[in-house]
Design an enzyme around this catalytic site. Structure first.
Site, short mmCIF file in Angstrom:
data_model
loop_
_atom_site.label_atom_id
_atom_site.label_comp_id
_atom_site.label_asym_id
_atom_site.label_seq_id
_atom_site.Cartn_x
_atom_site.Cartn_y
_atom_site.Cartn_z
N SER A 34 57.70 -38.21 -79.43
CA SER A 34 56.58 -38.93 -79.23
C SER A 34 55.80 -39.34 -80.38
O SER A 34 55.29 -38.49 -81.32
CB SER A 34 55.75 -37.81 -78.68
OG SER A 34 55.95 -37.68 -77.29
N HIS A 65 57.15 -43.79 -76.40
CA HIS A 65 58.54 -43.88 -76.54
C HIS A 65 58.94 -45.33 -76.02
O HIS A 65 58.87 -45.66 -74.98
CB HIS A 65 59.22 -42.96 -75.24
CG HIS A 65 58.72 -41.37 -75.80
ND1 HIS A 65 59.79 -40.40 -76.12
CD2 HIS A 65 57.42 -40.69 -75.90
CE1 HIS A 65 59.35 -39.21 -76.36
NE2 HIS A 65 58.10 -39.44 -76.19
N HIS A 87 63.09 -37.01 -70.83
CA HIS A 87 62.51 -35.60 -70.79
C HIS A 87 62.88 -35.16 -69.17
O HIS A 87 62.57 -35.85 -68.34
CB HIS A 87 60.84 -35.32 -70.80
CG HIS A 87 60.43 -36.16 -72.05
ND1 HIS A 87 60.19 -37.43 -72.25
CD2 HIS A 87 60.08 -35.48 -73.33
CE1 HIS A 87 59.62 -37.74 -73.55
NE2 HIS A 87 59.60 -36.56 -74.33
N TYR A 89 60.92 -33.51 -67.23
CA TYR A 89 59.76 -33.94 -66.23
C TYR A 89 60.05 -35.26 -65.66
O TYR A 89 59.13 -35.42 -64.74
CB TYR A 89 58.55 -33.32 -66.98
CG TYR A 89 58.14 -34.08 -68.36
CD1 TYR A 89 57.73 -35.46 -67.93
CD2 TYR A 89 58.01 -33.77 -69.53
CE1 TYR A 89 57.21 -36.30 -69.08
CE2 TYR A 89 57.80 -34.59 -70.66
CZ TYR A 89 57.30 -35.78 -70.18
OH TYR A 89 56.97 -36.36 -71.57
N GLU A 90 60.60 -36.11 -66.19
CA GLU A 90 60.45 -37.40 -65.73
C GLU A 90 61.13 -37.58 -64.45
O GLU A 90 61.48 -38.75 -63.76
CB GLU A 90 61.02 -38.64 -66.75
CG GLU A 90 60.01 -38.60 -67.92
CD GLU A 90 60.66 -39.46 -69.32
OE1 GLU A 90 60.58 -40.74 -69.16
OE2 GLU A 90 61.12 -38.92 -70.17
N ALA A 117 57.59 -34.02 -81.27
CA ALA A 117 56.08 -33.58 -81.19
C ALA A 117 55.76 -32.35 -80.37
O ALA A 117 56.34 -32.24 -79.20
CB ALA A 117 55.26 -34.71 -80.93
N MET A 215 58.24 -29.91 -74.91
CA MET A 215 59.14 -30.13 -73.64
C MET A 215 60.39 -31.01 -73.67
O MET A 215 60.74 -32.05 -72.96
CB MET A 215 58.03 -31.23 -72.68
CG MET A 215 56.62 -30.54 -72.41
SD MET A 215 55.74 -31.36 -71.70
CE MET A 215 54.03 -30.60 -71.96
N SER A 216 60.93 -30.82 -74.76
CA SER A 216 62.35 -31.57 -75.08
C SER A 216 63.07 -30.78 -75.91
O SER A 216 63.29 -29.72 -75.90
CB SER A 216 61.91 -32.86 -75.74
OG SER A 216 61.36 -32.76 -77.11
N ASN A 239 49.84 -29.80 -82.53
CA ASN A 239 48.59 -29.19 -82.11
C ASN A 239 48.81 -27.52 -82.32
O ASN A 239 50.06 -27.18 -82.29
CB ASN A 239 48.29 -29.32 -80.62
CG ASN A 239 49.49 -29.28 -79.82
OD1 ASN A 239 50.25 -30.23 -79.63
ND2 ASN A 239 49.44 -28.10 -79.14
N HIS A 251 48.16 -36.05 -74.01
CA HIS A 251 49.15 -36.64 -74.65
C HIS A 251 48.56 -37.72 -75.85
O HIS A 251 49.18 -37.99 -76.97
CB HIS A 251 49.91 -37.63 -73.70
CG HIS A 251 51.13 -38.28 -74.30
ND1 HIS A 251 52.26 -37.57 -75.07
CD2 HIS A 251 51.42 -39.59 -74.34
CE1 HIS A 251 53.36 -38.59 -75.58
NE2 HIS A 251 52.65 -39.59 -75.16
C1 R1P Z 1 53.38 -34.48 -74.78
O1 R1P Z 1 52.29 -34.96 -75.64
C2 R1P Z 1 54.48 -34.83 -75.07
O2 R1P Z 1 54.98 -35.13 -76.28
C3 R1P Z 1 56.13 -34.34 -76.66
C4 R1P Z 1 56.47 -33.58 -75.23
O3 R1P Z 1 57.78 -33.14 -75.15
C5 R1P Z 1 55.84 -34.44 -74.34
O4 R1P Z 1 56.69 -35.29 -73.78
O5 R1P Z 1 57.12 -35.40 -76.51
P1 R1P Z 1 58.52 -35.34 -77.29
O6 R1P Z 1 59.35 -34.01 -77.14
O7 R1P Z 1 59.40 -36.21 -76.97
O8 R1P Z 1 58.19 -35.70 -78.79
#
Ligand code: R1P
Length: 278
Positions: A34, A65, A87, A89-90, A117, A215-216, A239, A251
Site C-alpha cells: 500500500s 495498489h 489480499h 480479504y478481497e 505497509a 493483512m498480507s 502506524n 486506509h
Molecule cells: C490497510 O491500510 C491496508 O494496507 C496494507 C494492509 O495489508 C491493508 O491491505 O496493505 P499491504 O499489506 O498490501 O501493504
C-alpha cells in the site's frame, strides 16, 4: 472464483511477460504494498503490463495498489515489480498471490522481495520505521496451498525454516548501514482484515512474540517457499497498532504515512537492488 493450484496460469503469464520485453531476465521480484508502488517509477527501460492482461494475477481492488506489473532494471539488474498485491480479504482465497509468485519462479527470479505497509506491535518500533521481517505467525484462517498439490512447483509438505532468508537479510542490513538508515528487525503477524485488529487482539499478538502486524505477506511467502524462491521482506510502519497510540486507523492514514516513508524505502531498496549486480 478462487484460484486452482493446478492450473497453467503461471506458464501463460510468463510467456506474455517474455514477449513484452525480449531479453529481459529478472533476478528479483518485488511486491510493492500500500502506497509503496512509487519504487517502480525509478526503474530504467520500463514496460508496464496491467494485471488484467496476466492470467492468474490479482486484479487490484484496493486504493494505492495500481495493479500493474512493471518490468525494468536498476544499475543493470533486471527486476519485476508488482505495483500492488491481492489480499485475502478481497475474497479470492488464500491462494490469491500464488499464480503471480509462481510466474516469477518460471521467469528465473532468484528471490521474492515482499514489502508492505504495516502496524507496529513493538513500542521500540515507531511509525515511519522500516522493519526487515525475520519470521511470521499466521493468524489468517488458512494457508495458500490447501487443496491439490501442484508437483510442478513443489512438494506436498515443505519446511518454513529460514523462510525469511538470513543471508539476504544480513545483506540488507549492510545496505542500511551504508546509507546510515535505521533498519529494525522483527516477527510479522498476519491478520485477515479488512478491519484493523482490536486492542485486545493486539495485546495477544504482543504476548505471542509479534513485532509487526498486517493483512498480507504470509500468502505470498508460503507460495514462494513452496516453489523454492528465497524471500526477503520489509514492512514500512505506517502506524502503531490499535491501543498503542491515539491515531485513528484508516486506509487513508496508511497511505499518508506510507508516503512519508517512501524516501527511505526507495533509497534502501534501490541501493540494495543496485548492489545485487556485483
Ligand atoms: C490497510 O491500510 C491496508 O494496507 C496494507 C494492509 O495489508 C491493508 O491491505 O496493505 P499491504 O499489506 O498490501 O501493504
Amino acid at each position: 472464483m478462487s484460484f486452482s493450484h493446478c492450473d497453467n496460469f503461471p506458464f501463460h503469464a510468463a510467456e506474455i511477460i517474455r514477449a513484452a520485453k525480449p531479453g529481459f531476465k529478472p533476478r528479483i521480484a518485488l511486491i510493492l504494498g500500500s502506497g509503496l508502488g512509487v519504487f517502480a517509477d525509478q526503474l530504467d527501460n520500463k514496460v508496464a503490463i496491467s494485471y488484467q492482461d496476466l492470467p492468474g494475477f490479482p486484479v487490484s481492488t484496493v486504493v494505492g495498489h495500481a495493479g500493474e506489473l512493471v518490468l525494468g532494471s536498476i544499475n543493470g539488474v533486471d527486476v519485476v515489480c508488482m505495483k500492488g498485491r491481492g489480499h485475502f480479504y478481497e475474497g479470492k482465497g488464500m491462494g490469491i498471490m500464488t499464480p503471480a509468485v509462481r510466474t516469477f519462479k518460471l521467469l528465473g527470479c532468484e528471490f521474492l522481495f515482499c514489502t508492505n505497509a504495516a502496524g507496529s506491535l513493538n513500542t521500540g518500533i515507531a511509525a515511519g520505521s522500516l522493519v526487515a521481517l525475520n519470521d511470521h505467525i499466521n493468524t489468517m484462517p488458512s494457508t495458500p496451498l490447501v487443496g491439490p498439490n501442484d508437483e510442478r512447483f513443489g512438494p506436498r509438505f515443505f519446511s518454513l525454516a529460514n523462510a525469511y532468508d538470513a543471508d539476504l537479510r544480513s545483506r540488507l542490513h549492510q545496505t542500511a548501514e551504508s546509507l546510515s538508515l535505521k533498519l529494525h528487525e522483527g516477527v510479522f503477524v498476519s491478520y485477515p482484515g479488512p478491519n484493523f485488529e482490536t486492542a485486545a487482539e493486539i495485546r495477544m499478538m504482543q504476548m505471542i512474540g509479534g513485532d509487526v502486524v498486517g493483512m498480507s505477506v504470509v500468502p505470498e511467502v508460503i507460495a514462494a517457499r513452496h516453489c523454492g524462491l528465497k524471500v526477503l521482506a520489509v514492512s514500512a510502519i505506517t502506524n502503531m497498532a490499535e491501543g498503542l497510540s491515539d491515531v485513528e486507523l484508516s486506509h487513508e492514514q496508511t497511505l499518508k504515512c506510507a508516503a512519508m516513508v517512501t524516501d527511505d524505502f526507495v533509497r534502501l531498496i534501490g541501493t540494495f537492488v543496485a548492489g545485487y549486480a556485483q
